[in-house]
Enzyme design. Sequence first.
Site, PDB file in Angstrom:
ATOM      1  N   LEU A 530     -49.686  12.659 -35.366  1.00 24.37           N
ATOM      2  CA  LEU A 530     -48.727  12.961 -36.196  1.00 24.37           C
ATOM      3  C   LEU A 530     -47.951  11.508 -36.475  1.00 24.37           C
ATOM      4  O   LEU A 530     -47.349  11.334 -37.504  1.00 24.37           O
ATOM      5  CB  LEU A 530     -47.716  13.972 -35.961  1.00 24.37           C
ATOM      6  CG  LEU A 530     -48.248  15.500 -35.726  1.00 24.37           C
ATOM      7  CD1 LEU A 530     -47.123  16.438 -35.428  1.00 24.37           C
ATOM      8  CD2 LEU A 530     -48.890  15.948 -37.062  1.00 24.37           C
ATOM      9  N   GLY A 534     -40.681   6.783 -30.040  1.00 29.93           N
ATOM     10  CA  GLY A 534     -40.351   5.869 -28.892  1.00 29.93           C
ATOM     11  C   GLY A 534     -41.234   5.888 -27.785  1.00 29.93           C
ATOM     12  O   GLY A 534     -41.399   6.847 -26.980  1.00 29.93           O
ATOM     13  N   GLY A 536     -44.253   6.039 -27.354  1.00 34.70           N
ATOM     14  CA  GLY A 536     -45.665   7.059 -27.084  1.00 34.70           C
ATOM     15  C   GLY A 536     -45.967   7.611 -28.570  1.00 34.70           C
ATOM     16  O   GLY A 536     -45.362   7.271 -29.456  1.00 34.70           O
ATOM     17  N   VAL A 538     -47.212  10.918 -31.101  1.00 38.22           N
ATOM     18  CA  VAL A 538     -46.882  12.482 -31.265  1.00 38.22           C
ATOM     19  C   VAL A 538     -48.332  12.946 -31.920  1.00 38.22           C
ATOM     20  O   VAL A 538     -48.994  12.549 -32.582  1.00 38.22           O
ATOM     21  CB  VAL A 538     -45.768  12.701 -31.942  1.00 38.22           C
ATOM     22  CG1 VAL A 538     -45.577  13.955 -32.252  1.00 38.22           C
ATOM     23  CG2 VAL A 538     -44.464  11.776 -31.460  1.00 38.22           C
ATOM     24  N   ASP A 647     -29.716   6.349 -31.655  1.00 40.26           N
ATOM     25  CA  ASP A 647     -30.683   5.874 -32.338  1.00 40.26           C
ATOM     26  C   ASP A 647     -30.888   6.879 -33.764  1.00 40.26           C
ATOM     27  O   ASP A 647     -32.020   7.207 -34.096  1.00 40.26           O
ATOM     28  CB  ASP A 647     -32.083   5.723 -31.749  1.00 40.26           C
ATOM     29  CG  ASP A 647     -33.074   4.844 -32.381  1.00 40.26           C
ATOM     30  OD1 ASP A 647     -32.722   4.067 -33.378  1.00 40.26           O
ATOM     31  OD2 ASP A 647     -34.356   5.032 -32.305  1.00 40.26           O
TER      32      ASP A 647
END
Length: 819
Positions: A530, A534, A536, A538, A647
């Site tokens: 997808l 942050g 990594g 998904v 963030d």
Amino acid sequence: MPPLYTYLGLLLLVFSLHNPSCSSAAANYTLAAGQVVAVGDKLVSRNGKFALGFYKPALPEGTASKYGNMNITSPGWYLAIWFNKIPVCTPVWVANRERPITDLEIKLTQLKFSQDGNSLAIIINRVTESVVWSIQIANRTAQAKTSMNTSAILLDSGNLVIESVPDVYLWQSFDYPTDLALPGAKFGWNKVTGLLRTGISKKNLIDPGLGSYSVQLNERGIILWRRDPYVEYWTWSSVQLTNMLIPLLNSLLEMNAQTKGFLTPNYTNNKEEEYFMYHSSDESSSSFVSIDMSGQLKLSIWSQGNQSWQEVYAQPPDPCTPFATCGPFSVCNGNSDLFCDCMESFSRKSPQDWELKDRTAGCFRNTPLDCPSNRSSTDMFHTIARVALPANPEKIEDATTQSKCAEACLSNCSCNAYAYKDSTCVVWHSELLNVKLHDSIESLSEDTLYLRLAAKDMPATTKKKPFVAAVTAASIVGFGLLMLSLFFLIWRNKFNCCGVPSHDNQGSSGIIAFRYTDLSHATKNFSEKLGSGGFGSVFKGVLSDSTPIAVKRLDGSHQGEKQFRAEVSSLGLIQHINLVKLIGFCYEGDKRLLVYEHMINGSLDAHLFHSNGAVLDWSIRHQIAIGVARGLSYLHESCRECIIHCDIKPENILLEASFAPKIADFGMAAFVGRDFSRVLTTFRGTKGYLAPEWLSGVAITPKVDVYSFGMVLLEIISGRRNLSEAYTSNNYHFDYFPVQAISKLHEGSVQNLLDPELHGDFNLEEAERVCKVACWCIQENEIDRPTMGEVVRFLEGLHEVDMPPMPRLLAAITERSHI
């Protein structure tokens, strides 16, 4: 263009003198023609603030244990000017940087001003007069040649000048800076004479010799570069200096209590010269701008209370931006306090130099590579994910697959690493320089580097290094406590740490501990990506009960581990309809995965900025704004400990089927007490959404989220990024939407700010209210910003919103744009 923000922290220069000391009683401030300065003699400015003399750098008394009781000595003695009234000896100018004077030579050394006033020189041995350093006075006027009063004077500003006629300088040290500039010193170039003032960093804390980085202001603007190899890594054009940097500096200096009212930066560009200068209205204060050993420009101010130098501003703000700042075979991480570290199975080449802030030697292999001539190499590859790849790659045309790329590297004994992306293979045969982890500051790369290691050094079999044993033990204990908390959550239903209604009708049944094989099956072996969050990637998945999920697979880095803990510690303990739901986690071996509810409409940025996203009508945009505000209000005000997200940006706002928003990605979140006394020492956030507090060094509170939310509101209104830039061969142009937004708001023409994709279909009253709230949220002083609870009430129309003032920085940019 570099982002406009900075890091917080202390800059302590550790120069001191063995003998003589780095302070002085009253002494002459002038050196007449024919006079000398010997070791132990000094010139002291009339105000007593600066002194000139010979000194030998050394570590401060009582700090040897900090450096492992190493036998650390300076290369020799130097003629220097230093702050005379500050206990931490801090040189501001050094004459003989490239030729230190030895202990044997120093007793025979003098600074001699020639009888005719034509030269100033450091000489060794009065008989042979061997010259260590000298300057020749050229182009003296007829009046100066006939003057009998030529003298060298140490001014109150710290400038050493030679003059025959009052206030007419034949030579001055300010024109030949070392690694720093003082108030009143011009830093730039003379267009008539061609004089270029260049700053060069020092080698290390006790060696003022020529270091790795240089800075110059010339016809191209301000340029920072690494000297060897020559690589420019940061520039500001003259247009950017005028329109952005100087207004920004003025604003930040006004916000900081340490600098407010007495430090003023100026930029001059006329037919004769172009230079940057800053002034101090407080003569009792001490400050300087330096290019430090890491390659950053830093503004430092002496704190009388702390008895130390305090850094209040830095550019570039990311310490990893300077080229190869950590040396070869190292990795730079801008989110870490100790931002340099060796690669896996490498060690520091010179530990002493690293302690002295000189990392140019970098790291070396613990075990040589296996390079047999009669068989295949047994070496293996260690994965370093989400990094900016090293400099100077070599492309391998024949390697059309990743396995062939790896084979090509293994077949060459000099190959240290490879990367494979978009069917392209690149390898590195030389030192690996400038490798930077993704840090959401400047380094945003998603590339993967495959580091070649001896088989015995692969992480699974490498023995723990002794100096990390204690840290490892602490980590095990800390994570054990975290796991106990997780199992508590798994078994306890309806858990809510905040103790207040969460506006969530879905209920809660705790979080689930998944097996890695279950998640691999649910995601079809992680085949449908997808996007990247942050630390990594998904992946989309479906549980056995048909529940759609999003699985974040974190990389194995220290930062990945930190994010895993941060997300579980925050989302695992809270629930709210406008916060993404953490369904579960996986913690097996070195595998760290987080499982969330899947948001079918993706992230907000896809719909605001990308052509393939659905156009959001005004009603949906308004509800998204209110929903995100409610989620942040819950984090800030309804939990036992205040949670600062740190963030907030469109990429971290996910949309479910009905376009209801949910705040995601809590990897940078911070838990702080209600008194906000906890200091955040590591920079957090994303450029473009950063509150000025990250730049000015004041305490971090939930108002940083309020500022970021205000920037997001403006993007929701306009359907465009707040900052757009354009470069041409002749100039640079930027368009900063917040300037336009607040200007149009004051003019009463908010309708001109709305996204053209709305085609005029919007509620003007709501649009004006949202714009007002956004402009209050981005006020420079956090005291002037509303709380998120107040923001919710404003957006819902429960309270009236006053007209916000124009922030000082935006006013300065507006004024410059009309010049």
